[in-house]
Write an enzyme that holds these catalytic residues in place. Sequence first.
Site, short mmCIF file in Angstrom:
data_model
loop_
_atom_site.label_atom_id
_atom_site.label_comp_id
_atom_site.label_asym_id
_atom_site.label_seq_id
_atom_site.Cartn_x
_atom_site.Cartn_y
_atom_site.Cartn_z
N GLU A 162 -0.82 -9.08 -17.96
CA GLU A 162 -1.09 -8.08 -16.93
C GLU A 162 -1.77 -6.84 -17.45
O GLU A 162 -2.61 -6.28 -16.75
CB GLU A 162 0.15 -7.74 -16.09
CG GLU A 162 1.29 -7.13 -16.82
CD GLU A 162 2.49 -6.90 -15.91
OE1 GLU A 162 2.32 -6.60 -14.73
OE2 GLU A 162 3.62 -7.00 -16.41
N ASN B 111 0.89 -0.86 6.22
CA ASN B 111 1.24 -1.66 5.06
C ASN B 111 1.82 -2.96 5.59
O ASN B 111 2.76 -2.94 6.38
CB ASN B 111 2.28 -0.90 4.22
CG ASN B 111 2.67 -1.65 2.98
OD1 ASN B 111 2.00 -2.61 2.59
ND2 ASN B 111 3.74 -1.22 2.35
N GLY B 112 1.24 -4.10 5.18
CA GLY B 112 1.74 -5.39 5.67
C GLY B 112 0.57 -6.27 6.05
O GLY B 112 -0.59 -5.94 5.77
N CYS C 90 0.85 -1.19 0.00
CA CYS C 90 0.00 0.00 0.00
C CYS C 90 0.88 1.23 0.00
O CYS C 90 2.08 1.15 0.27
CB CYS C 90 -0.86 0.00 1.25
SG CYS C 90 -1.74 -1.54 1.48
N ARG D 242 1.25 1.74 -5.94
CA ARG D 242 1.48 0.68 -4.95
C ARG D 242 0.19 -0.05 -4.58
O ARG D 242 0.23 -1.12 -3.98
CB ARG D 242 2.09 1.28 -3.68
CG ARG D 242 3.47 1.84 -3.88
CD ARG D 242 3.97 2.44 -2.59
NE ARG D 242 4.22 1.44 -1.60
CZ ARG D 242 5.41 0.94 -1.30
NH1 ARG D 242 6.47 1.38 -1.93
NH2 ARG D 242 5.54 0.03 -0.37
N GLU E 230 8.45 -13.18 -20.61
CA GLU E 230 8.21 -11.76 -20.31
C GLU E 230 7.12 -11.21 -21.24
O GLU E 230 6.25 -10.45 -20.81
CB GLU E 230 9.52 -10.97 -20.45
CG GLU E 230 9.42 -9.47 -20.26
CD GLU E 230 8.94 -9.04 -18.89
OE1 GLU E 230 8.79 -9.88 -17.98
OE2 GLU E 230 8.64 -7.84 -18.73
N HIS F 197 5.25 -31.65 -25.63
CA HIS F 197 4.93 -32.49 -24.47
C HIS F 197 3.62 -32.07 -23.81
O HIS F 197 3.39 -32.37 -22.65
CB HIS F 197 6.09 -32.44 -23.47
CG HIS F 197 7.36 -32.93 -24.09
ND1 HIS F 197 7.71 -34.26 -24.14
CD2 HIS F 197 8.33 -32.26 -24.75
CE1 HIS F 197 8.86 -34.38 -24.79
NE2 HIS F 197 9.26 -33.18 -25.17
N TRP G 74 -4.13 -1.78 -1.14
CA TRP G 74 -4.22 -2.99 -1.97
C TRP G 74 -4.66 -4.07 -1.00
O TRP G 74 -3.91 -4.49 -0.12
CB TRP G 74 -2.85 -3.30 -2.57
CG TRP G 74 -2.85 -4.44 -3.55
CD1 TRP G 74 -3.12 -4.37 -4.89
CD2 TRP G 74 -2.54 -5.81 -3.27
NE1 TRP G 74 -3.00 -5.62 -5.45
CE2 TRP G 74 -2.65 -6.52 -4.49
CE3 TRP G 74 -2.20 -6.51 -2.13
CZ2 TRP G 74 -2.41 -7.89 -4.58
CZ3 TRP G 74 -1.96 -7.88 -2.21
CH2 TRP G 74 -2.08 -8.54 -3.44
N LYS H 149 3.64 -9.58 -19.94
CA LYS H 149 3.15 -8.23 -20.30
C LYS H 149 1.72 -8.29 -20.81
O LYS H 149 0.89 -7.48 -20.43
CB LYS H 149 4.01 -7.59 -21.41
CG LYS H 149 5.44 -7.23 -21.11
CD LYS H 149 5.65 -6.21 -20.04
CE LYS H 149 5.65 -6.84 -18.70
NZ LYS H 149 6.57 -6.45 -17.72
N LYS I 212 2.48 -2.19 -7.93
CA LYS I 212 3.85 -2.07 -8.45
C LYS I 212 4.84 -2.85 -7.58
O LYS I 212 5.74 -3.49 -8.09
CB LYS I 212 4.23 -0.59 -8.50
CG LYS I 212 5.62 -0.33 -9.05
CD LYS I 212 5.65 -0.47 -10.54
CE LYS I 212 7.00 -0.19 -11.15
NZ LYS I 212 7.12 -0.83 -12.47
O1 M6R Z 1 10.29 -4.50 -7.78
P1 M6R Z 1 10.58 -5.88 -8.30
O2 M6R Z 1 11.36 -5.89 -9.56
O3 M6R Z 1 11.19 -6.77 -7.26
O4 M6R Z 1 9.16 -6.48 -8.62
C1 M6R Z 1 9.01 -7.82 -9.01
C2 M6R Z 1 7.69 -8.05 -9.70
O5 M6R Z 1 6.63 -7.76 -8.84
C3 M6R Z 1 7.55 -7.19 -10.95
O6 M6R Z 1 8.62 -7.43 -11.83
C4 M6R Z 1 6.25 -7.46 -11.70
O7 M6R Z 1 6.22 -8.77 -12.17
C5 M6R Z 1 6.15 -6.47 -12.84
N1 M6R Z 1 5.56 -5.25 -12.37
C6 M6R Z 1 5.45 -6.99 -14.00
O8 M6R Z 1 5.46 -6.08 -15.05
#
Ligand code: M6R
Length: 614
Positions: free
Chosen positions: A494, A101-102, A2, A27, A487, A510, A75, A491, A609
């Site tokens: 998400e 936060n937590g 958060c 966040r 990756e 497989h 969040w 993308k 994020k």
């Molecule tokens: O801040 P970080 O790189 O440790 O975050 C890891 C993942 O949460 C982050 O890479 C997430 O998968 C991306 N926002 C996806 O685009």
Amino acid sequence: MCGIMGYVGSRPAGPILIDGLGRLEYRGYDSAGIAVLAENGGLSIHKRVGKLETLASAIADRWPNGHEGIGHTRWATHGKPSDINAHPHADCTGDVAVIHNGIVENYLELKTELATAGHSFSSETDTEVIPHLLEHYLGENEELVTALRKTIGRLEGAHAIVVMSRQHPGTLVTARVGNAGGVVIGYGGGENLLASDLPALLPHTRRVVFLNDREVAQVTATRVTYWDSEGRPLEKEPQEIPYDSVSAAKGQHKHFMLKEIMEQPESILDTIRGRAQFDTPAVQLEDIPLSKEQLAKVRRVVFVGMGTSLHAAMIGRHYMERIAGIPAEVDNASEYRYRAPIIGADTLVVSVSQSGETVDTLAAMEEAKRQGALQITICNVAGSQATRIADGVVYTRCGLEIGVCSTKTFTASVTALYLLACYLGQARGLIDKERLGGLLEPLARVPYLAGEVTKREAEFERLAHQFHRYNNFLYLGRGIQLPVAMEGALKLKEVSYIHAEGYPAGEMKHGAIALIDREMPVIAIALKDDMHDKMMSNIEQVKAREGTVIALGSEGDEELAAKADHVIYVPEASPLLSPIFTTIPLQFFSYHIALRRGCDIDQPRNLAKTVTVE
Ligand code: M6R
């Protein structure tokens, strides 16, 4: 996960809190709230489910009057997003307001205890036990800061907490426990602020202090005082932060994701700048204070990360083996931390994390530290927890990345990992000047070539428009392009909410091949490298099942053009650096599909994020 924000000073607190939360909304953004203490002693709390703008418009013509306050973007972990579950939360008397936060892992036990003692709860959150615990300790005539220290002693899990109280005007108290995201205190003139992250503070000050694990602080307009978990006073000096808040603006771009895709040539260049010397080939990494002897002892490298950072780490593994000649493994940090990994003093753990605050990555790093491994982190945020745990840092110099979907930090991390492998190979005497020159020369061209790819946005957009109605995609790659396939799929998932799988092409036969039909486009990365023939066979297999193939290939590959339905050509580059050029078109592809489908690109549903909870 958060966003948290606090202000105490002489300016009206409300607008400062809302502005700060706006900079932290990446966040978490399912609800938001603020609490402001008025001069007449009244504590006004305003909370709304939904994005921050819902709260901001609700209070726009009746700003709470007061010069101290706290704010939160949420969040949800415990309790659905709703007005009631939004923070701040208050105690029974309404004297104390808390943002958090937590996750309070033992909240059920604490809630039962507090309810039995007569406390009444209004939300479904775990957080609400905190104001009630504070109420309990304040009732024993403890100071606010002592009450907070006693409260955190009762909580299991990792937390960042900020508290204000009607009985303690002009004072905020805050604590950090573990790695649930940070607390940064910003020093202003005649005012002080605090936040979970730097972007919220930068418009006001660059002089900051980061709270460490189990530290508690009391913040007034003119003074900040620190204690450790035992209540012993601590001396902490503010540090100057070099970030420029201007980069937080979207500029002419419609979304941060697009802006950040476009910034890649520059962020890659910045990540290389001053580190790679091309005339007399050498790599210097300024924040790795490890001796040649320490580096010479490394027998094994373990990479850890999550999400996009994990994909970058997978590419790092190839670099470490092929450039530095060190056996390397890569692990998802959330698995690694619970796997009883065997880490010796001859292991170098390399973590990759944009934020430096991802809870699983930090836990994996803590475990590595406990077992005595050397650690280097690839990180974008100066002063973050990962940079403080590691023995050395290679900063990606991307500036702020605001889009929840990581783009520029992926390619900058890949660049940093390449530099790190060259650095280790050089420090261990494994690569001579000539070989190093051969590795650095293609690196020098990467920013330019990345710029050439970004200029082709319209081509990727056209392709996206042809495919935006499909509901399933398969991304195939091999070797160093497998992480790119993963990756690319991440993308798409998400930002457009389309189901996509990133898959090793060799594994396709497989099982995944059963899924292929006209409704499942296949994106195949088939550059002219040592995997080319194998990828061509995979493409044949897809075509034989009436699948549609979008291939990423090398300029002039006519064989590929004859087989695939669509080809995206990427610039000719060294095979090791080519993942940067195959990634960028896939970022654009996802962006334009999401745009076409009307998705919330910079703040996709259910995501945040920085993931600071398990
Ligand atoms: O801040 P970080 O790189 O440790 O975050 C890891 C993942 O949460 C982050 O890479 C997430 O998968 C991306 N926002 C996806 O685009």
